[in-house]
Design a protein around this motif. Structure first.
Motif, short mmCIF file in Angstrom:
data_model
loop_
_atom_site.label_atom_id
_atom_site.label_comp_id
_atom_site.label_asym_id
_atom_site.label_seq_id
_atom_site.Cartn_x
_atom_site.Cartn_y
_atom_site.Cartn_z
N ARG A 181 27.72 47.10 47.14
CA ARG A 181 27.82 45.64 47.24
C ARG A 181 29.21 45.14 46.86
O ARG A 181 29.63 44.07 47.31
N SER A 182 29.96 45.93 46.08
CA SER A 182 31.32 45.53 45.75
C SER A 182 32.23 45.60 46.97
O SER A 182 33.26 44.92 47.02
N CYS A 183 31.88 46.44 47.94
CA CYS A 183 32.64 46.53 49.19
C CYS A 183 32.15 45.53 50.23
O CYS A 183 32.94 45.04 51.05
N PRO B 33 30.03 42.25 49.92
CA PRO B 33 29.29 41.27 49.11
C PRO B 33 28.32 40.42 49.89
O PRO B 33 27.41 39.81 49.29
N GLU C 218 29.96 56.69 40.46
CA GLU C 218 30.14 55.44 41.19
C GLU C 218 31.23 55.57 42.24
O GLU C 218 31.12 55.00 43.33
N ARG D 148 31.13 54.52 46.16
CA ARG D 148 32.12 53.61 46.74
C ARG D 148 32.85 54.26 47.91
O ARG D 148 33.13 53.62 48.93
#
Length: 323
Positions: A131-133, A135, A97, A101
């Motif tokens: 998507r965490s970076c 949203p 992951e 990222r």
């Protein structure tokens, strides 16, 4: 690309979201299409698919390995698929992951993209992490495996799922994306130039192309030869030289923003090579397969810091902007 405050924007300006997998095969751009045969078969009169030179040098041959060929002009290295009766290669290595990222963060200085197409997305591992970076970004995926891309859509990792190659998915994707990512896809494509041209068409003006690829000039790759990870599959393999890729991007109207080698190295090549070399062993010798591959995996981790700082590194990463 717009600033981070983009929650009010629609996620796509293209066609509405479709819940079904797009299985249509659309027309490829002029020239060698996505389904064109690769000249990597070693047939008489073959030419380098990257620069057109006929100065090709056989690198390795064998009934249990890919037939490798290198262009002496541009260093592009490619291989013919193994026969259908060949042994099944090891499963692809999982990408951590943190690696996904790290890839996504390359775009952070350029703002929040509205739409992003991940080519060769598989089950959508990269979009799920990216998507965490970002949203508010709409992530779409494209993959030649209809089962995997359907799963990516079902799990919600991508909003739209497209089946096939990037060049075959045109013209439905023309001008729809702010970012297109090609992570180790050029080496799998029958025609890497066609995929780059298709990526340029899928991007909006000012959009970004993120490419990660194996380096044919890697010292570790040269050492491993036909057992190197890019040559363990049953599809055409194209190792595109970094100078050739940068030149092709500029010819397509891109401005190269970043070129990185160290971060693109992914440990695991020694373990994959050991598994490939020992796969045909039978009898007592087969008992050594697990401990030897385990040892090779430990060496991968041990050598990774050195590989990232030297020519042992096996990959490179390029970020470019269209127009």
């Amino acid at each position: 690309m717009s600033p981070n405050a983009t929650a009010h924007l629609p996620k796509h300006t293209g066609p509405p979201l479709s819940g079904a997998v797009d299985t249509g095969r659309r027309a490829a751009p002029p020239g060698r299409g996505a389904d064109a045969p690769s000249p990597a078969s070693g047939a008489s009169g073959a030419a380098c698919v990257w620069c057109g030179s006929r100065r090709l040098l056989p690198v390795a041959r064998g009934t249990r390995s890919v037939r490798l060929t290198r262009c002496t002009r541009c260093a592009h290295t490619f291989g013919a698929p193994r026969p259908a009766t060949a042994l099944r290669p090891p499963a692809p290595r999982a990408v951590p992951e943190r690696r996904h990222r790290e890839r996504a963060r390359l775009l952070l200085p350029y703002g929040e993209p509205e739409s992003w197409l991940d080519v060769g997305t598989g089950e959508g591992a990269f979009p799920a992490v990216a998507r965490s970076c970002f949203p508010y970004t709409a992530f779409d995926g494209l993959d030649p495996d209809p089962v995997q891309i359907a799963r990516a859509r079902a799990e919600g990792h991508v909003e739209e799922a497209h089946h096939g190659t990037l060049s075959s998915a045109l013209p439905a994707l023309v001008g729809r994306y702010d970012v297109v990512s090609l992570f180790h896809q050029l080496e799998r494509a029958p025609d890497p130039r066609a995929e780059l041209a298709a990526a340029a068409q899928a991007l909006r003006t000012g959009g970004y192309l993120l490419v990660e690829a194996y380096d044919p000039r890697s010292a570790l790759g040269t050492l491993l030869g036909p057992h190197w990870a890019p040559f363990t599959g049953q599809t055409p393999a194209h190792l595109v030289p970094r100078p050739g890729l940068l030149r092709a991007l500029r010819e397509l109207g891109f401005t190269v923003l970043s070129v990185r080698r160290g971060p693109a190295h992914l440990p695991g090549d020694l373990r994959t090579a050991a598994a490939r070399a020992l796969a045909h062993r039978r009898g007592p010798a087969a008992l050594l397969t697990r401990p030897l591959t385990g040892t090779a995996g430990a060496l991968d981790a041990l050598l990774a810091p050195l590989a990232r700082r030297t020519r042992l590194g096996t990959g490179y990463r390029v970020l470019a902007r269209r127009g």
